[in-house]
Design a protein around this motif. Structure first.
Motif, PDB file in Angstrom:
ATOM      1  N   LEU A  23       0.090  -1.624  -7.658  1.00  0.00           N
ATOM      2  CA  LEU A  23      -0.735  -2.412  -8.575  1.00  0.00           C
ATOM      3  C   LEU A  23      -2.114  -2.665  -7.984  1.00  0.00           C
ATOM      4  CD1 LEU A  23      -1.041  -3.983 -11.204  1.00  0.00           C
ATOM      5  CD2 LEU A  23      -0.043  -5.964 -10.040  1.00  0.00           C
ATOM      6  N   CYS A  24      -2.174  -2.959  -6.697  1.00  0.00           N
ATOM      7  CA  CYS A  24      -3.477  -3.160  -6.036  1.00  0.00           C
ATOM      8  C   CYS A  24      -4.377  -1.948  -6.226  1.00  0.00           C
ATOM      9  CB  CYS A  24      -3.274  -3.426  -4.543  1.00  0.00           C
ATOM     10  SG  CYS A  24      -2.641  -5.064  -4.141  1.00  0.00           S
ATOM     11  N   MET A  25      -3.803  -0.761  -6.021  1.00  0.00           N
ATOM     12  CA  MET A  25      -4.601   0.460  -6.153  1.00  0.00           C
ATOM     13  C   MET A  25      -5.111   0.630  -7.582  1.00  0.00           C
ATOM     14  SD  MET A  25      -2.442   3.098  -3.734  1.00  0.00           S
ATOM     15  CE  MET A  25      -3.627   4.401  -3.970  1.00  0.00           C
ATOM     16  N   ARG A  26      -4.261   0.340  -8.554  1.00  0.00           N
ATOM     17  CA  ARG A  26      -4.672   0.472  -9.954  1.00  0.00           C
ATOM     18  C   ARG A  26      -5.798  -0.505 -10.286  1.00  0.00           C
ATOM     19  NH1 ARG A  26      -2.629   2.212 -14.930  1.00  0.00           N
ATOM     20  NH2 ARG A  26      -4.160   1.636 -16.520  1.00  0.00           N
ATOM     21  N   LEU A  27      -5.656  -1.748  -9.852  1.00  0.00           N
ATOM     22  CA  LEU A  27      -6.661  -2.764 -10.145  1.00  0.00           C
ATOM     23  C   LEU A  27      -7.988  -2.464  -9.453  1.00  0.00           C
ATOM     24  CD1 LEU A  27      -4.429  -5.967  -9.933  1.00  0.00           C
ATOM     25  CD2 LEU A  27      -5.234  -4.799 -11.999  1.00  0.00           C
ATOM     26  N   LEU A  28      -7.925  -1.944  -8.240  1.00  0.00           N
ATOM     27  CA  LEU A  28      -9.148  -1.557  -7.532  1.00  0.00           C
ATOM     28  C   LEU A  28      -9.833  -0.391  -8.239  1.00  0.00           C
ATOM     29  CD1 LEU A  28      -7.861  -1.822  -3.861  1.00  0.00           C
ATOM     30  CD2 LEU A  28      -9.646  -3.254  -4.887  1.00  0.00           C
ATOM     31  N   ASP A  29      -9.040   0.562  -8.708  1.00  0.00           N
ATOM     32  CA  ASP A  29      -9.604   1.701  -9.443  1.00  0.00           C
ATOM     33  C   ASP A  29     -10.312   1.245 -10.714  1.00  0.00           C
ATOM     34  OD1 ASP A  29      -8.709   3.488  -7.566  1.00  0.00           O
ATOM     35  OD2 ASP A  29      -6.925   4.097  -8.690  1.00  0.00           O
ATOM     36  N   GLN A  30      -9.860   0.119 -11.275  1.00  0.00           N
ATOM     37  CA  GLN A  30     -10.493  -0.416 -12.483  1.00  0.00           C
ATOM     38  C   GLN A  30     -11.759  -1.207 -12.181  1.00  0.00           C
ATOM     39  OE1 GLN A  30      -7.218  -2.694 -14.128  1.00  0.00           O
ATOM     40  NE2 GLN A  30      -6.663  -1.047 -15.530  1.00  0.00           N
ATOM     41  N   GLY A  31     -12.083  -1.362 -10.898  1.00  0.00           N
ATOM     42  CA  GLY A  31     -13.307  -2.053 -10.527  1.00  0.00           C
ATOM     43  C   GLY A  31     -13.138  -3.532 -10.226  1.00  0.00           C
ATOM     44  N   ASN A  32     -11.894  -3.993 -10.117  1.00  0.00           N
ATOM     45  CA  ASN A  32     -11.644  -5.403  -9.819  1.00  0.00           C
ATOM     46  C   ASN A  32     -11.762  -5.687  -8.324  1.00  0.00           C
ATOM     47  OD1 ASN A  32     -10.632  -6.385 -12.554  1.00  0.00           O
ATOM     48  ND2 ASN A  32      -9.248  -4.672 -12.180  1.00  0.00           N
ATOM     49  N   THR A  33     -11.968  -6.947  -7.997  1.00  0.00           N
ATOM     50  CA  THR A  33     -11.841  -7.431  -6.625  1.00  0.00           C
ATOM     51  C   THR A  33     -10.411  -7.938  -6.453  1.00  0.00           C
ATOM     52  OG1 THR A  33     -14.161  -8.087  -6.508  1.00  0.00           O
ATOM     53  CG2 THR A  33     -12.650  -9.135  -4.952  1.00  0.00           C
ATOM     54  N   VAL A  34      -9.728  -7.457  -5.420  1.00  0.00           N
ATOM     55  CA  VAL A  34      -8.309  -7.774  -5.243  1.00  0.00           C
ATOM     56  C   VAL A  34      -8.084  -8.477  -3.913  1.00  0.00           C
ATOM     57  CG1 VAL A  34      -5.970  -6.827  -5.047  1.00  0.00           C
ATOM     58  CG2 VAL A  34      -7.597  -5.825  -6.675  1.00  0.00           C
ATOM     59  N   ILE A  35      -7.388  -9.606  -3.973  1.00  0.00           N
ATOM     60  CA  ILE A  35      -6.918 -10.301  -2.777  1.00  0.00           C
ATOM     61  C   ILE A  35      -5.426 -10.071  -2.698  1.00  0.00           C
ATOM     62  CG2 ILE A  35      -6.761 -12.492  -1.542  1.00  0.00           C
ATOM     63  CD1 ILE A  35      -8.986 -12.408  -4.548  1.00  0.00           C
ATOM     64  N   GLY A  36      -4.972  -9.386  -1.673  1.00  0.00           N
ATOM     65  CA  GLY A  36      -3.553  -9.091  -1.513  1.00  0.00           C
ATOM     66  C   GLY A  36      -2.931  -9.988  -0.459  1.00  0.00           C
ATOM     67  N   ILE A  37      -1.734 -10.475  -0.746  1.00  0.00           N
ATOM     68  CA  ILE A  37      -1.016 -11.297   0.219  1.00  0.00           C
ATOM     69  C   ILE A  37       0.397 -10.761   0.394  1.00  0.00           C
ATOM     70  CG2 ILE A  37      -0.502 -12.952  -1.625  1.00  0.00           C
ATOM     71  CD1 ILE A  37      -0.156 -15.095   0.492  1.00  0.00           C
ATOM     72  N   ASP A  38       0.870 -10.727   1.629  1.00  0.00           N
ATOM     73  CA  ASP A  38       2.230 -10.271   1.919  1.00  0.00           C
ATOM     74  C   ASP A  38       2.629 -10.829   3.289  1.00  0.00           C
ATOM     75  OD1 ASP A  38       3.957  -7.648   0.652  1.00  0.00           O
ATOM     76  OD2 ASP A  38       4.557  -8.379   2.615  1.00  0.00           O
ATOM     77  N   ASN A  39       3.915 -11.175   3.430  1.00  0.00           N
ATOM     78  CA  ASN A  39       4.350 -11.698   4.730  1.00  0.00           C
ATOM     79  C   ASN A  39       4.877 -10.609   5.662  1.00  0.00           C
ATOM     80  OD1 ASN A  39       6.868 -11.093   3.688  1.00  0.00           O
ATOM     81  ND2 ASN A  39       7.661 -13.182   3.800  1.00  0.00           N
ATOM     82  N   HIS A  40       4.952  -9.364   5.169  1.00  0.00           N
ATOM     83  CA  HIS A  40       5.366  -8.219   5.988  1.00  0.00           C
ATOM     84  C   HIS A  40       6.692  -8.492   6.715  1.00  0.00           C
ATOM     85  CE1 HIS A  40       1.570  -5.758   5.783  1.00  0.00           C
ATOM     86  NE2 HIS A  40       1.136  -6.919   5.336  1.00  0.00           N
ATOM     87  N   ASN A  41       7.660  -9.052   6.019  1.00  0.00           N
ATOM     88  CA  ASN A  41       8.938  -9.335   6.676  1.00  0.00           C
ATOM     89  C   ASN A  41       9.704  -8.049   6.953  1.00  0.00           C
ATOM     90  OD1 ASN A  41      10.378  -8.534   4.355  1.00  0.00           O
ATOM     91  ND2 ASN A  41      10.485 -10.620   3.564  1.00  0.00           N
ATOM     92  N   ASP A  42      10.816  -8.175   7.678  1.00  0.00           N
ATOM     93  CA  ASP A  42      11.559  -6.992   8.096  1.00  0.00           C
ATOM     94  C   ASP A  42      12.833  -6.780   7.274  1.00  0.00           C
ATOM     95  OD1 ASP A  42      13.054  -9.117   8.995  1.00  0.00           O
ATOM     96  OD2 ASP A  42      13.128  -8.474  11.097  1.00  0.00           O
ATOM     97  N   TYR A  43      12.821  -7.192   6.012  1.00  0.00           N
ATOM     98  CA  TYR A  43      13.951  -6.909   5.123  1.00  0.00           C
ATOM     99  C   TYR A  43      14.237  -5.410   5.106  1.00  0.00           C
ATOM    100  CZ  TYR A  43      16.434  -6.210   0.692  1.00  0.00           C
ATOM    101  OH  TYR A  43      17.325  -5.805  -0.267  1.00  0.00           O
ATOM    102  N   TYR A  44      13.174  -4.597   5.125  1.00  0.00           N
ATOM    103  CA  TYR A  44      13.296  -3.174   5.401  1.00  0.00           C
ATOM    104  C   TYR A  44      12.125  -2.777   6.294  1.00  0.00           C
ATOM    105  CZ  TYR A  44      10.098  -2.708   1.364  1.00  0.00           C
ATOM    106  OH  TYR A  44       9.045  -2.836   0.486  1.00  0.00           O
ATOM    107  N   ASP A  45      12.081  -1.551   6.714  1.00  0.00           N
ATOM    108  CA  ASP A  45      11.134  -1.059   7.710  1.00  0.00           C
ATOM    109  C   ASP A  45       9.690  -1.502   7.423  1.00  0.00           C
ATOM    110  OD1 ASP A  45       9.795   0.304   9.663  1.00  0.00           O
ATOM    111  OD2 ASP A  45      10.192   2.313   8.862  1.00  0.00           O
TER     112      ASP A  45
END
Length: 335
Positions: free
Chosen positions: A16-38
């Motif tokens: 979704l971030c990539m799609r929104l950036l391609d549309q010309g939006n400014t995107v703030i992404g947040i993630d905790n990068h947990n280890d539920y998977y690799d």
């Protein structure tokens, strides 16, 4: 516009971030990068857009109340797409409190941030799992969903209820999207397609639950992202015909909506596996097992409302989607 995307290193969030950036939006992404998977897969996902001039990445947990307050105050997003969640029905059987922290407490912090900073529209990921014990097919947003079969499902239903409260009390436009079995390149390793592909290529046996009798509305990632992007652009509206004596469960007198988003095609699990075997050119070794606790036999989305309101048209067949996934998998893992 400025859009906050949670779960930005996740399967759906990163796409979704990539799609929104391609549309010309400014995107703030947040993630905790947990280890539920690799976590390395998450790092690889965000590497695709991390250096985009319109993108800002923040490593933080949604359960961090003060951090979330500061984030909204600093970046003041106009719209929010909540794709973050502790995922997985089976994982919730042994780790229930993880779902409370991320899917309920974290979601409450998002709602508060939206309320206090006049966000124009909150779009958030719900799930087909909310249909729980329902048997009527296809699943409709107008059906009752009061009988979830896992805490994961219950947490998603809770999100819809919490959002309605904020829509009613504060006029916050909110839209829930009930995702149906999303798959495709950069997908989650805990999902069946990923696990099956890995096992087949390494000569291991694949475990097939419910003796192969599951049926699913598999939805390719590009079809999901197309739908989400369209919904973000149109804030939820009140339903002027909503009747409190005969309440519709998909709309409200508040600016609150619920939609299914799926491939709109019922596919048997064995048919799905056959498409995978054909794509890989290898016949799988199979072990048939009973249905797992918390799982449901079938999921099938009625997407008529999304088609009517947003002209949503899923276009990727299961055969094409599986072929695209296996090509990505062999490229990514050098096989």
């Amino acid at each position: 516009m400025s859009i906050l995307v949670t779960g930005a290193a996740g399967f759906i969030g990163s796409a979704l971030c990539m799609r929104l950036l391609d549309q010309g939006n400014t995107v703030i992404g947040i993630d905790n990068h947990n280890d539920y998977y690799d976590p390395a897969l998450k790092e690889a996902r965000i590497a695709r857009h991390l250096n985009h001039p319109g993108y800002t990445h923040i490593r933080m947990d949604l359960a961090d109340r003060s951090g979330m307050e500061q984030l909204f105050a600093e970046y003041k997003p106009r719209r929010v797409a909540n794709m973050a969640a502790q995922a997985g029905v089976r994982y919730s059987l042994d780790n229930p409190l993880t779902y409370i922290d991320s899917n309920i407490l974290g979601f409450a912090h998002i709602l508060e941030g939206c309320r206090r900073h006049s966000v124009e529209h909150l779009v958030y990921a719900s799930s087909s799992s909310v249909y729980g014990a329902n048997k009527t097919m296809p699943f409709s947003v107008h059906h009752n969903v009061d009988h979830p079969l896992s805490l994961y499902a219950a947490s998603k239903k809770s999100n819809e209820l919490m959002a309605h409260t904020y829509s009613h009390l504060y006029g916050l436009p909110t839209t829930a999207l009930r995702f149906f079995t999303v798959y495709g390149p950069w997908g989650r390793p805990d999902m069946a397609l990923f696990k099956f592909t890995k096992a087949i290529l390494t000569g291991e046996t694949i475990k097939i639950y419910n003796y192969g009798n599951h049926r699913r509305d598999f939805t390719y990632i590009d079809d999901i992202i197309e739908g989400v992007a369209r919904v973000i652009d149109q804030p939820a509206q009140t339903n002027p015909e909503w009747d409190p004596f005969h309440p519709d469960s998909a709309s409200s007198s508040a600016p609150w909506r619920v939609y299914n988003i799926g491939g709109n095609r019922l596919t048997g699990l064995m048919e799905f596996i056959a498409a995978l075997e054909k794509s890989l050119g290898v016949e799988a070794r199979k072990e048939f097992l009973p249905m797992q606790l918390g799982d449901v036999p079938d999921t099938y989305a009625d997407v008529d409302a999304l088609v009517k309101d947003f002209n949503y048209q899923p276009s990727i067949s299961v055969e094409d989607g599986v072929e695209r996934f296996t090509a990505w998998y062999k490229w990514f893992y050098g096989q």
